[in-house]
Design an enzyme around this catalytic site. Structure first.
Site, PDB file in Angstrom:
ATOM      1  CG  ASP A   1      51.862 -22.931   6.655  1.00  0.00           C
ATOM      2  OD1 ASP A   1      50.391 -22.768   6.630  1.00  0.00           O
ATOM      3  OD2 ASP A   1      52.150 -24.100   6.227  1.00  0.00           O
TER       4      ASP A   1
ATOM      5  CD1 TRP B   1      46.350 -23.251   5.704  1.00  0.00           C
ATOM      6  CD2 TRP B   1      46.137 -23.478   7.872  1.00  0.00           C
ATOM      7  NE1 TRP B   1      47.489 -23.628   6.096  1.00  0.00           N
ATOM      8  CE2 TRP B   1      47.263 -23.682   7.705  1.00  0.00           C
ATOM      9  CE3 TRP B   1      45.344 -23.144   9.168  1.00  0.00           C
ATOM     10  CZ2 TRP B   1      48.124 -24.100   8.584  1.00  0.00           C
ATOM     11  CZ3 TRP B   1      46.494 -23.632  10.219  1.00  0.00           C
ATOM     12  CH2 TRP B   1      47.685 -23.769  10.016  1.00  0.00           C
ATOM     13  N   GLY B   2      42.368 -19.708   5.277  1.00  0.00           N
ATOM     14  CA  GLY B   2      40.886 -19.238   5.565  1.00  0.00           C
ATOM     15  C   GLY B   2      40.493 -18.689   7.075  1.00  0.00           C
TER      16      GLY B   2
ATOM     17  CD  GLU C   1      41.110 -13.638  13.079  1.00  0.00           C
ATOM     18  OE1 GLU C   1      41.349 -12.383  12.748  1.00  0.00           O
ATOM     19  OE2 GLU C   1      41.871 -13.799  14.090  1.00  0.00           O
TER      20      GLU C   1
ATOM     21  CG  ASP D   1      47.506 -28.111   3.679  1.00  0.00           C
ATOM     22  OD1 ASP D   1      46.944 -27.262   4.004  1.00  0.00           O
ATOM     23  OD2 ASP D   1      48.461 -28.993   3.981  1.00  0.00           O
TER      24      ASP D   1
HETATM   25  C1  GLA Z   1      50.513 -26.226   5.848  1.00  0.00           C
HETATM   26  C2  GLA Z   1      50.225 -25.914   4.528  1.00  0.00           C
HETATM   27  C3  GLA Z   1      50.949 -26.696   3.374  1.00  0.00           C
HETATM   28  C4  GLA Z   1      52.258 -26.756   3.658  1.00  0.00           C
HETATM   29  C5  GLA Z   1      52.564 -27.596   4.855  1.00  0.00           C
HETATM   30  C6  GLA Z   1      53.921 -27.656   5.297  1.00  0.00           C
HETATM   31  O1  GLA Z   1      49.755 -27.567   5.856  1.00  0.00           O
HETATM   32  O2  GLA Z   1      49.116 -25.545   4.414  1.00  0.00           O
HETATM   33  O3  GLA Z   1      50.703 -26.012   2.013  1.00  0.00           O
HETATM   34  O4  GLA Z   1      53.159 -25.586   3.540  1.00  0.00           O
HETATM   35  O5  GLA Z   1      52.041 -26.742   5.942  1.00  0.00           O
HETATM   36  O6  GLA Z   1      54.311 -28.176   6.394  1.00  0.00           O
END
Ligand code: GLA
Length: 378
Positions: A127, A162-163, A165, A184
């Site tokens: 993450d 999460w995209g 860079e 998410d």
């Molecule tokens: C981020 C990730 C999720 C999950 C949570 C856990 O938000 O994008 O997919 O792994 O952390 O805390």
């Protein structure tokens, strides 16, 4: 030679439903159900997400599994998962703390990779929370990639930034096998369609070895659990979600509680024809024809499959019943070509015959159709 992720990875992840409420018992129960009902269809990775460790490392600087949640340690959990024929996945983060505030791997990449390998981990979700402002995102994913390789174990590297860079431009080059490209998912229609719309033009680099990951599925959650936020999806929206993930050849990580999944959701995620489209060896993203009008939004997706097959998806994103039209000229088959597509419905197996020029389907709001077939002279 070991080649990881030659097909989009498939499995289950604890986060969507369980969040921090994870334990050895839960994981074992899920392993039993996965092995019994889902492994044969291809779902092989059972992944524990965030919240599995103690708040501090041990004296040697190693991560420690929370003994209240995992009283026999993580190796015992991994052994159990492996005994069921499944692969075992875990979670850490490139920042200084995970998203839920647990210790994380920044500057501990090599020791953590060695710990995971020692436990028998086969998959690492990595993450991006609490990442130092001065940190170098690409370098940190590259470092963990090197650490996993140094560990001596084949560990599928699932990056999750999460995209940030624009990972579709570089994640393949740093050795990851999939990369989360969006924020998410939540278990509602707007969430999963926004995710898909933001990535539809970013899948050309998603291919064997490294895939664009548009997050764990919410199919079958019906609003229950950790990401059950907003108006929960209904069955037709789940059908659309699964069809979109399959048409994009995105990783298929289930997120619902498999122990009490509805028969409809189970049948959907076990649909062999849809899984075959997802797992097609060429993993090509579809050609996208979108229409936004006063009537609402519709999408036609045309996907080349291996061995001269094709998949055609019609999606009604609008909140009204409407006709969705696929014009064959939009994917290189005008009337004058002299060829059509002999199609059958991927969900029902029903034959649609030799279709040409255009195809219209009346679709309820948030419903879709996926057809598969081959070209044929008319
Ligand atoms: C981020 C990730 C999720 C999950 C949570 C856990 O938000 O994008 O997919 O792994 O952390 O805390």
């Amino acid at each position: 030679m070991s080649l990881l992720a030659q097909k989009p990875p498939m499995g289950w992840n604890s986060w969507n439903t369980f969040g921090e409420h994870i334990s050895e018992d839960l994981i074992k129960e899920m392993a039993d159900v996965m092995a019994r009902d889902y492994l044969k269809a291809g779902y092989e990775y059972l992944v524990i997400d965030d919240c599995w460790s103690l708040m501090e490392r041990d004296e040697a600087g190693r991560l420690v599994a929370d003994p209240k949640k995992f009283p026999h340690g993580m190796k015992a959990v991994a052994d159990y998962v492996h005994s069921k024929g499944l692969k075992f996945g875990m979670y850490s983060c490139a920042g200084v703390r995970t998203c839920a505030g647990y210790p994380s791997s920044y500057d501990h990449e090599f020791v953590d990779a060695a710990t995971f390998a020692g436990w028998g981990v086969d998959f690492l979700k990595y993450d991006f929370c609490n990442f130092p402002t001065t940190g170098d995102c690409r370098m940190r994913y590259q470092m963990m990639s090197m650490a996993l390789k140094a560990s001596g174990r084949d560990i599928l590297f699932s990056a999750c930034n999460w995209g940030v860079e624009e990972p579709w431009h570089w994640m393949r080059s740093v050795g990851t096998h999939m990369y989360r490209s969006t924020g998410d998912i939540q278990d509602n229609f707007v969430s999963f369609t926004d995710i898909v719309k933001s990535q539809l033009d970013k899948f050309c680099d998603s291919a064997p070895g490294c895939y664009n990951d548009i997050d764990m599925l919410t199919v079958g959650m019906y609003g229950k659990g950790n990401v059950g936020l907003g108006q929960p999806c209904n069955d037709s929206e789940y059908k659309m979600q699964f069809a979109l993930w399959c048409m994009l050849s995105a990783p298929l990580m289930m997120g619902a509680d498999l122990r009490n999944l509805s028969e409809t959701a189970k049948a959907l995620m076990l649909n062999q024809e849809l899984i075959r489209i997802n797992q097609d060896p060429e993993c090509r993203p579809p050609i996208v024809v979108s229409k936004v009008s006063d009537w609402g939004e519709s999408y036609v997706l045309f996907k080349h499959l291996a061995d001269n097959e094709f998949a055609l998806g019609l999606f009604n994103f609008s909140d009204k019943k409407r006709n969705v039209q696929a014009i064959f000229a939009d994917f290189g088959l005008p009337e004058s070509a002299g060829y059509g597509l002999e199609l059958k419905d991927a969900f029902t197996g029903e034959e649609a015959g030799l279709c040409h020029d255009y195809l219209i389907r009346e679709l309820e709001s948030h419903d879709c159709t996926v057809l598969v077939g081959r070209m044929k002279a008319r």
